[in-house]
Design a protein around this motif. Sequence first.
Motif, PDB file in Angstrom:
ATOM      1  N   UNK A  67       0.813  -1.225   0.000  1.00  0.00           N
ATOM      2  CA  UNK A  67       0.000   0.000   0.000  1.00  0.00           C
ATOM      3  C   UNK A  67       0.845   1.274   0.000  1.00  0.00           C
ATOM      4  N   UNK A  68       2.135   1.119  -0.176  1.00  0.00           N
ATOM      5  CA  UNK A  68       3.022   2.278  -0.247  1.00  0.00           C
ATOM      6  C   UNK A  68       3.433   2.843   1.098  1.00  0.00           C
ATOM      7  N   UNK A  69       3.080   2.153   2.193  1.00  0.00           N
ATOM      8  CA  UNK A  69       3.484   2.623   3.529  1.00  0.00           C
ATOM      9  C   UNK A  69       4.844   2.048   3.895  1.00  0.00           C
ATOM     10  N   UNK A  70       5.665   2.860   4.547  1.00  0.00           N
ATOM     11  CA  UNK A  70       7.013   2.467   4.916  1.00  0.00           C
ATOM     12  C   UNK A  70       7.008   1.469   6.080  1.00  0.00           C
ATOM     13  N   UNK A  71       7.881   0.486   6.019  1.00  0.00           N
ATOM     14  CA  UNK A  71       8.111  -0.364   7.190  1.00  0.00           C
ATOM     15  C   UNK A  71       9.595  -0.675   7.307  1.00  0.00           C
ATOM     16  N   UNK A  72       9.983  -1.163   8.492  1.00  0.00           N
ATOM     17  CA  UNK A  72      11.376  -1.474   8.795  1.00  0.00           C
ATOM     18  C   UNK A  72      11.506  -2.938   9.175  1.00  0.00           C
ATOM     19  N   UNK A  73      12.632  -3.523   8.777  1.00  0.00           N
ATOM     20  CA  UNK A  73      12.894  -4.891   9.218  1.00  0.00           C
ATOM     21  C   UNK A  73      14.266  -4.909   9.869  1.00  0.00           C
ATOM     22  N   UNK A  74      14.291  -5.451  11.113  1.00  0.00           N
ATOM     23  CA  UNK A  74      15.536  -5.457  11.883  1.00  0.00           C
ATOM     24  C   UNK A  74      16.551  -6.428  11.300  1.00  0.00           C
TER      25      UNK A  74
END
Lengths: 256, 256
Positions: free
Chosen positions: A201-208
Amino acid sequence: MTKQRPTILITNDDGITAPGIKVLIELMQELGNIVVVAPDSPQSGMGHAVTIAKPLRLDKVDIYEGVEMYQCSGTPVDCVKLAVNKVLHKKPDLLVSGINHGFNSSINVIYSGTMSAAMEGAIEGIPSVGFSLGDFKQDANFEATRPFVTEVAKQILDNGLPSGTLLNVNFPPGQEIKGLKVCRQAIAKWEEEFDERLDPNGRRYFWLTGKFVLNDKGEDTDEYALNEGYASIVPVHFDFTSYNAIPTLKNWNFSV
Amino acid sequence: MTKQRPTILITNDDGITAPGIKVLIELMQELGNIVVVAPDSPQSGMGHAVTIAKPLRLDKVDIYEGVEMYQCSGTPVDCVKLAVNKVLHKKPDLLVSGINHGFNSSINVIYSGTMSAAMEGAIEGIPSVGFSLGDFKQDANFEATRPFVTEVAKQILDNGLPSGTLLNVNFPPGQEIKGLKVCRQAIAKWEEEFDERLDPNGRRYFWLTGKFVLNDKGEDTDEYALNEGYASIVPVHFDFTSYNAIPTLKNWNFSV
């Protein structure tokens, strides 16, 4: 008269279907009467988390023939608490946690669900040990660890453990383990990086993600022993007081 | 030339909307430039959990006027990692966690998300402290803690902390705090009970409850100080090695 067979509680943090816990089940059956209470899903990195804001499920499951097994919806620490209070209704003679898929040496002890389960056992006065193999893969080969796991468990059953102490046992990956070394926890840390991505959906996320950085040249550490091909045994306790720092702090002049 | 204002990172485990963190925000604004990165929902009891198997969200929010604030979908430890790596892009001069609604004295340090955030800060080399008030209520009265929080934060900014050490500061509930005492972690544990219930579908579930049992008559402990009406300061470290136990284990004769 023969000595009564000890009761051995088995748990882990990779979940009840993980290959590592199957190895512990096979080995501990030789040493005593076993009961397995483990998470119903992987719980790696859960640290000493406990579930207090929601209910817990505990269900008997039939995975390996003749083995009394329960899966729990909570964390590894929850599993230990429920096992003692609702399954065994007593303290077992030994708690074994693992075998973890991946190292829990050095600073990893703090993040580890495997070790937190063992620490919870020790807090409750149960002789407890966590085992980990330096191989994250689902099909990790635990073969070389077997005689060492059995030996450590036997020693604990025979000798007990010093009060307030549990053991953190780590194995190097590979076909050969040179022996067991008693060590201290190496000084190290993870240098984090976060993979930054966009979701559908174009939203930013982070992966550790991150890099393990060893800041310890000592030859008495778990990391040193593992690098040399030995299994490491670190005695661990749950008094986190930094006694060395107390005099410094007592010299502070508080104005309140 | 005036000294640069320090950068202060604020986090907690009760969530970004908790009253306790608002007190820290108000107090730390007086001492430096603050940035808040805190969980988007309550994370009590999360221990040193990290999120490795799923993505993390980090969103800027506008709650208190003029305060740079971010809410994170992860644990308190995740908040610290993300704050350093993705918000500040440097180490802050001070990390303050709390003020927790509820004691994190004695064995509670192990289960506490508040203290795990501070411990993560210390692992990363940031002078770090966790504050907790012995009142679980949402409308807990933090008034009496204010001068003590400010004093401890100032002392850390002025003196630094011994290497590898963080502080666990607990306040007794009530209108008056007699002073600050440097202590060790009291020996205690939770005796668990599980409330056993049936859900609306007739399936059994458990809810964790328990009783705090203090097994320590020492007058140098955090529990003793709190009972006497003082705030307790315990220096904490993250080397969990039980050095006293090493000689005992070295005497074991391993047969492998």
